[in-house]
Enzyme design. Structure first.
Site, mmCIF file in Angstrom:
data_model
loop_
_atom_site.group_PDB
_atom_site.id
_atom_site.type_symbol
_atom_site.label_atom_id
_atom_site.label_comp_id
_atom_site.label_asym_id
_atom_site.label_seq_id
_atom_site.Cartn_x
_atom_site.Cartn_y
_atom_site.Cartn_z
ATOM 1 N N PHE A 11 0.811 -1.213 0.000
ATOM 2 C CA PHE A 11 0.000 0.000 0.000
ATOM 3 C C PHE A 11 0.854 1.278 0.000
ATOM 4 O O PHE A 11 0.777 2.089 -0.932
ATOM 5 C CB PHE A 11 -0.938 -0.077 1.210
ATOM 6 C CG PHE A 11 -1.498 1.223 1.648
ATOM 7 C CD1 PHE A 11 -2.282 1.983 0.789
ATOM 8 C CD2 PHE A 11 -1.253 1.704 2.928
ATOM 9 C CE1 PHE A 11 -2.799 3.204 1.197
ATOM 10 C CE2 PHE A 11 -1.770 2.908 3.345
ATOM 11 C CZ PHE A 11 -2.542 3.661 2.472
ATOM 12 N N ASP A 31 9.400 -7.025 -4.907
ATOM 13 C CA ASP A 31 8.304 -7.493 -4.056
ATOM 14 C C ASP A 31 7.992 -8.945 -4.388
ATOM 15 O O ASP A 31 7.975 -9.316 -5.565
ATOM 16 C CB ASP A 31 7.064 -6.611 -4.280
ATOM 17 C CG ASP A 31 6.113 -6.665 -3.096
ATOM 18 O OD1 ASP A 31 5.739 -7.782 -2.695
ATOM 19 O OD2 ASP A 31 5.757 -5.610 -2.570
ATOM 20 N N TYR A 146 5.982 -7.759 16.538
ATOM 21 C CA TYR A 146 6.098 -6.823 15.405
ATOM 22 C C TYR A 146 6.874 -5.581 15.844
ATOM 23 O O TYR A 146 7.842 -5.166 15.188
ATOM 24 C CB TYR A 146 4.709 -6.460 14.885
ATOM 25 C CG TYR A 146 4.740 -5.449 13.771
ATOM 26 C CD1 TYR A 146 5.313 -5.763 12.534
ATOM 27 C CD2 TYR A 146 4.201 -4.177 13.932
ATOM 28 C CE1 TYR A 146 5.350 -4.832 11.499
ATOM 29 C CE2 TYR A 146 4.229 -3.245 12.908
ATOM 30 C CZ TYR A 146 4.799 -3.572 11.691
ATOM 31 O OH TYR A 146 4.841 -2.648 10.681
ATOM 32 N N LYS A 150 10.608 -4.442 14.429
ATOM 33 C CA LYS A 150 10.890 -3.144 13.797
ATOM 34 C C LYS A 150 11.945 -2.376 14.608
ATOM 35 O O LYS A 150 12.784 -1.679 14.033
ATOM 36 C CB LYS A 150 9.597 -2.332 13.678
ATOM 37 C CG LYS A 150 8.718 -2.802 12.530
ATOM 38 C CD LYS A 150 9.404 -2.517 11.200
ATOM 39 C CE LYS A 150 8.594 -2.926 10.014
ATOM 40 N NZ LYS A 150 9.253 -2.601 8.729
#
Ligand code: UDP
Length: 335
Positions: A11, A31, A146, A150
């Site tokens: 996105f 990708d 998550y 990160k």
């Protein structure tokens, strides 16, 4: 300029690719996912989609040697993955990031690493400025994998910065817009929108008083471009978002109103959606003064305006009023 966007089929990456192409730059997307969100760019001779993985060293290195700037957006995102497949989240987000940094360092190409507001965890002191503490829960709670992955990516980025690689970190706060997840999948806006378009009840988790600062993709992308090409950005972290806070209940109301839906709003228990391995964040608000001062970007799109554009786009998609199956997704970050 030549730009590589890992995870550019997602996105945020798809909007970032458009922004660089509009500037007249050449864009390479790497990708492993489908090119659905960027296939409208195929006619542009400056656009290249490479269907491969950040773990394929030969392909990744070939691309890195070609470009001037690397945006590393490839990651496993989405609450369903944090609680569904922590191993994949950790391997892709930690080892994949390390791979990109290692090769970018070898060829001395600046990296913009896309991180997330999740790294602040549930620090109760909002708004969060970039150097604020991270307050995370137990490693027994999968949802924190998550944020942890990160944060490790950020540490790696700064480790390479110390060795001489220019890096910039962007932390996204609930970015939304056209081409967000499929309806019914992923983040709250697409889930509510799918429900509203079918006149089904909107499932507000908990009491709906938890807040988010929803940031329209156009604003987030403007800041992301500036983080890559602007001066004074090396070695910096930027919160990318708006300070305008909305409760999830307000969001549900707005989506019902703006779609003209007959849907009711219902309240569901957190555990019934995410299982026991989840903790919601009560308030998530950025301090965006650094984004204003250094990047000279202000997220000016109101939630009403951004939702209208998003709803308009989703309504134009074939089958927008049908129920969509949840499909696993490897994509870019929306914070
Ligand atoms: N949420 C909700 N109903 C849903 C899905 C999500 O009320 O059907 C809530 C979720 O509990 C959270 C907020 O919406 O408080 C935002 O969730 P999302 O998954 O979009 O991302 P987050 O901001 O938590 O990373």
């Amino acid at each position: 300029m030549k730009i590589l966007i890992t995870g550019g089929g997602g996105f945020v990456g798809s909007h970032l690719a458009e922004a660089f192409l509009e500037r007249g730059d050449e864009v390479f997307i790497l990708d492993i996912g489908p090119n659905t969100k960027v296939r409208h760019l195929n006619q542009n001779p400056d656009f290249h989609f490479i269907h491969s993985s950040i773990f394929d060293d030969a392909i990744l290195e070939g691309l890195i040697t070609k470009v001037d700037l690397v945006y590393h957006l490839a990651a496993v995102v989405g609450v369903e993955h944090y609680v569904g497949d922590p191993h994949q989240v950790l391997s892709v987000n930690v080892n994949g990031t390390q791979n990109v940094l290692k090769l970018a360092f070898k060829h001395q190409k600046k990296v913009v690493f896309s991180s997330t507001s999740e790294v602040y965890g549930r620090n109760p002191k909002v708004p969060w400025s970039e150097d604020d503490d991270r307050v995370l829960g137990s490693t027994r709670i999968d949802r924190w994998c998550y944020a942890t992955s990160k944060a490790v990516g950020e540490h790696f980025a700064f480790a390479y910065q110390r060795m001489g690689l220019p890096v910039t970190i962007v932390r996204y706060f609930n970015v939304y817009g056209p081409r967000l997840d499929a309806l019914d999948v992923g983040r709250v806006i697409t889930i509510f929108l799918g429900q509203a378009l079918r006149n089904e009840p909107l499932t507000v988790v908990g009491n709906g008083q938890q807040t988010r600062c929803f940031t329209f993709c156009k604003d987030a992308v403007e800041a992301t471009v500036a983080a890559g090409i602007g001066s004074g950005t090396d070695g910096q972290i930027f919160n990318i978002g708006t300070e305008v806070e909305s409760t999830i209940y307000e969001l549900a109301r707005k989506i019902v109103d703006l779609t003209g839906s007959q849907s009711e709003i219902c309240f569901v228990r957190e555990e019934s959606i995410y299982g026991e391995s989840y903790e919601d964040i009560p308030r998530r608000v950025p301090d965006v003064s650094r984004m204003h001062q250094v990047l000279n970007v202000h997220a000016r799109t109101s939630l009403d305006e951004g939702l209208r554009e998003t709803i308009h786009w989703f309504c134009k998609q074939p089958g927008s009023r049908q129920r969509h199956k949840q499909t696993p997704q490897l994509a870019s970050v929306a914070g």
